[in-house]
Scaffold this motif. Structure first.
Motif, mmCIF file in Angstrom:
data_model
loop_
_atom_site.group_PDB
_atom_site.id
_atom_site.type_symbol
_atom_site.label_atom_id
_atom_site.label_comp_id
_atom_site.label_asym_id
_atom_site.label_seq_id
_atom_site.Cartn_x
_atom_site.Cartn_y
_atom_site.Cartn_z
ATOM 1 N N GLN A 103 0.830 -1.213 0.000
ATOM 2 C CA GLN A 103 0.000 0.000 0.000
ATOM 3 C C GLN A 103 0.864 1.262 0.000
ATOM 4 O OE1 GLN A 103 -2.065 0.957 3.644
ATOM 5 N NE2 GLN A 103 -3.798 1.864 2.554
ATOM 6 N N GLN A 104 1.899 1.276 0.835
ATOM 7 C CA GLN A 104 2.783 2.451 0.915
ATOM 8 C C GLN A 104 3.584 2.643 -0.370
ATOM 9 O OE1 GLN A 104 2.835 4.802 3.226
ATOM 10 N NE2 GLN A 104 1.213 3.723 4.329
ATOM 11 N N ILE A 105 3.951 1.542 -1.016
ATOM 12 C CA ILE A 105 4.651 1.639 -2.315
ATOM 13 C C ILE A 105 3.735 2.314 -3.336
ATOM 14 C CG2 ILE A 105 5.510 0.279 -4.273
ATOM 15 C CD1 ILE A 105 6.604 -1.753 -2.233
ATOM 16 N N ALA A 106 2.456 1.910 -3.360
ATOM 17 C CA ALA A 106 1.490 2.504 -4.298
ATOM 18 C C ALA A 106 1.313 3.997 -4.036
ATOM 19 C CB ALA A 106 0.149 1.781 -4.184
ATOM 20 N N ILE A 107 1.216 4.366 -2.756
ATOM 21 C CA ILE A 107 1.029 5.779 -2.395
ATOM 22 C C ILE A 107 2.261 6.596 -2.769
ATOM 23 C CG2 ILE A 107 0.776 7.364 -0.435
ATOM 24 C CD1 ILE A 107 -0.931 5.114 0.904
ATOM 25 N N MET A 108 3.439 6.035 -2.539
ATOM 26 C CA MET A 108 4.683 6.776 -2.768
ATOM 27 C C MET A 108 5.064 6.869 -4.245
ATOM 28 S SD MET A 108 8.419 6.120 -1.022
ATOM 29 C CE MET A 108 7.726 6.270 0.604
ATOM 30 N N ILE A 109 4.894 5.788 -4.981
ATOM 31 C CA ILE A 109 5.417 5.717 -6.351
ATOM 32 C C ILE A 109 4.358 6.083 -7.396
ATOM 33 C CG2 ILE A 109 6.493 4.168 -8.057
ATOM 34 C CD1 ILE A 109 7.825 2.740 -5.704
ATOM 35 N N GLY A 110 3.064 5.938 -7.046
ATOM 36 C CA GLY A 110 2.000 6.326 -7.980
ATOM 37 C C GLY A 110 1.983 5.456 -9.221
ATOM 38 N N SER A 111 1.878 6.087 -10.383
ATOM 39 C CA SER A 111 1.749 5.344 -11.643
ATOM 40 C C SER A 111 2.997 4.533 -11.984
ATOM 41 C CB SER A 111 1.419 6.294 -12.795
ATOM 42 O OG SER A 111 2.433 7.269 -12.918
ATOM 43 N N GLY A 112 4.084 4.750 -11.256
ATOM 44 C CA GLY A 112 5.317 3.976 -11.470
ATOM 45 C C GLY A 112 5.167 2.500 -11.128
ATOM 46 N N ILE A 113 4.048 2.130 -10.488
ATOM 47 C CA ILE A 113 3.831 0.710 -10.132
ATOM 48 C C ILE A 113 3.307 -0.103 -11.313
ATOM 49 C CG2 ILE A 113 3.359 1.231 -7.705
ATOM 50 C CD1 ILE A 113 0.350 0.604 -8.494
ATOM 51 N N LEU A 114 2.856 0.566 -12.390
ATOM 52 C CA LEU A 114 2.200 -0.142 -13.495
ATOM 53 C C LEU A 114 2.996 -1.331 -14.050
ATOM 54 C CD1 LEU A 114 0.457 2.780 -15.404
ATOM 55 C CD2 LEU A 114 -0.651 0.724 -14.528
ATOM 56 N N PRO A 115 4.316 -1.200 -14.268
ATOM 57 C CA PRO A 115 5.056 -2.363 -14.805
ATOM 58 C C PRO A 115 5.069 -3.566 -13.859
ATOM 59 C CG PRO A 115 6.335 -0.340 -15.054
ATOM 60 C CD PRO A 115 5.178 -0.019 -14.159
ATOM 61 N N TYR A 116 4.815 -3.328 -12.563
ATOM 62 C CA TYR A 116 4.901 -4.407 -11.561
ATOM 63 C C TYR A 116 3.528 -4.782 -11.004
ATOM 64 C CZ TYR A 116 9.417 -2.075 -11.767
ATOM 65 O OH TYR A 116 10.565 -1.467 -12.218
ATOM 66 N N LEU A 117 2.466 -4.235 -11.614
ATOM 67 C CA LEU A 117 1.117 -4.389 -11.057
ATOM 68 C C LEU A 117 0.701 -5.856 -10.943
ATOM 69 C CD1 LEU A 117 -1.185 -2.688 -9.961
ATOM 70 C CD2 LEU A 117 -2.111 -2.537 -12.267
ATOM 71 N N ASN A 118 0.931 -6.644 -11.990
ATOM 72 C CA ASN A 118 0.555 -8.070 -11.960
ATOM 73 C C ASN A 118 1.221 -8.801 -10.803
ATOM 74 O OD1 ASN A 118 -1.229 -8.220 -14.101
ATOM 75 N ND2 ASN A 118 0.383 -8.506 -15.620
ATOM 76 N N GLN A 119 2.515 -8.525 -10.602
ATOM 77 C CA GLN A 119 3.250 -9.216 -9.540
ATOM 78 C C GLN A 119 2.781 -8.796 -8.158
ATOM 79 O OE1 GLN A 119 6.785 -7.757 -11.653
ATOM 80 N NE2 GLN A 119 7.739 -9.738 -11.243
ATOM 81 N N LEU A 120 2.469 -7.500 -7.999
ATOM 82 C CA LEU A 120 1.983 -7.010 -6.699
ATOM 83 C C LEU A 120 0.601 -7.579 -6.384
ATOM 84 C CD1 LEU A 120 3.111 -3.258 -6.932
ATOM 85 C CD2 LEU A 120 4.136 -5.055 -5.521
ATOM 86 N N ILE A 121 -0.260 -7.678 -7.405
ATOM 87 C CA ILE A 121 -1.597 -8.262 -7.208
ATOM 88 C C ILE A 121 -1.480 -9.738 -6.833
ATOM 89 C CG2 ILE A 121 -3.751 -8.901 -8.379
ATOM 90 C CD1 ILE A 121 -3.684 -5.982 -7.702
#
Length: 361
Positions: A103-121
């Protein structure tokens, strides 16, 4: 620096939750540079013992620190560790902290999580059905943060979360339900038109039911969801009218008590504006008009701000002469009954007059 890394972290980590924004940024900067100096393995070795700390504050600091590490050294380097932590069978506290890190990674990095979204889910995939309520609640909140950060992209990654979120809406109450409402509410803007309309209508039924709540967390969830759904162009106007959400909104949220809470007030104004996009200017202005002459000044101010926002964006072409006269009368009343000199309120009133006169030609 390695021998001193732990002592430095003990001193610096509390800055991550400081009230002062500059202090928080300085704390992040120090931890970021320390991470690059000592490497990922050392940082994990130092931080790992507190993953199952019984103190919630300590775990919150852990999650923020790991988010800074991920931002500095790359999310991909931390994903194997996150997967192991989120699926830990040793303690639910470890799963809770691992989910909060994402959750904190999503809040801090914002749209930068898109390349890793599948792995985080994938890391979170089983936690919405966890045996512990706290884990399910933080997972729903994390899905909400991930959806908000990745919008308007990434729906394909979230498809596996729709069914457990839907089950959660039926099986939870209170603060847990609030997080599930926000989770699905933030996923709706990512959906196609057909799915968005179906889930919006079903979610608005639950939102209408929960509108009578006295819980602040639920109030925020309800208002944010109304705003998100009504602001979407893909949502059919007839669906909003059919759901009767506007009647429930003005009955339960347009009150003196709500006007005293600044955070809730801002959410109310935004939700009111979003509703006007779907049900029209006239309906919203008619609902707001009586409170322009209320005895409570904060309530009058809330109504003023909502009216000004609606009129600035949509104009008053839909208003009949009687409503325009009542609106001008209400604005005059607000102007004459101010107890304190308030430049912002004066500006809102003058803008309201200007918008009405301009639209009337």
């Amino acid at each position: 620096i390695k021998p001193y890394a732990e002592k430095i972290l003990i001193v610096i980590m509390p800055l991550l939750t400081d009230e002062n924004k500059i202090a928080r940024l300085e704390g992040r900067d120090v931890i970021s540079k320390l991470s690059k100096a000592v490497g990922l393995l050392t940082m994990i070795t130092i931080l790992r013992p507190d993953l199952d700390n019984s103190d919630e504050y300590a775990r919150a600091l852990e999650s923020r620190a790991f988010a800074v590490v991920a931002n500095s050294l790359g999310i991909s380097a931390l994903i194997p560790f996150l997967r192991a932590v989120c699926r830990s069978k040793k303690s639910w506290l470890i799963r809770h902290t691992g989910t909060k890190i994402i959750q904190q990674i999503a809040i801090m990095i914002g749209s930068g999580i898109l390349p890793y979204l599948n792995q985080l889910i994938q890391c979170l995939s089983k936690n919405l059905d966890d045996e512990m309520l706290n884990v399910r609640t933080i997972t729903a909140a994390t899905v909400s943060s991930l959806a908000e950060a990745s919008a308007p992209y990434g729906y394909e990654s979230f498809e596996v979360m729709i069914e457990p979120l839907w089950r959660g809406l039926k099986n939870h109450r209170g603060k847990a339900l609030a997080q599930f409402i926000k989770g699905l509410g933030n996923l709706i803007p990512l959906m196609g038109e057909e799915n968005a309309n179906f889930y919006s209508y079903e979610l608005l039924k639950i939102v209408r039911r929960e509108s009578t709540t006295s819980d602040d967390e639920m109030k925020r969830a309800v208002l944010i969801t109304i705003e998100k759904i009504c602001a979407l162009k893909t949502i059919d106007n007839e669906l909003i009218l059919k759901s009767n959400i506007s009647e429930s909104f003005f009955k339960n949220f347009w009150s003196r008590r709500v006007a005293l809470d600044k955070k809730i007030t801002d959410l109310c104004i935004n939700a009111c504006y979003a509703l006007s996009l779907k049900i029209g200017t006239l309906e919203v202005i008619l609902a707001v008009l009586p409170s322009l002459k209320d005895e409570s000044e904060p309530f009058r101010k809330m109504s003023l701000e909502a009216s000004e926002k609606v009129l600035t964006s949509l104009g008053c072409f839909d208003l009949d002469d009687k409503t325009v006269n009542r609106l001008l009368d209400g604005l005059l009343y607000c102007f004459q009954h101010q107890h304190l000199e308030n430049k912002q309120t004066n500006s809102i009133i003058l803008n309201g007059f200007g918008n009405i006169l301009n639209n009337l030609g």
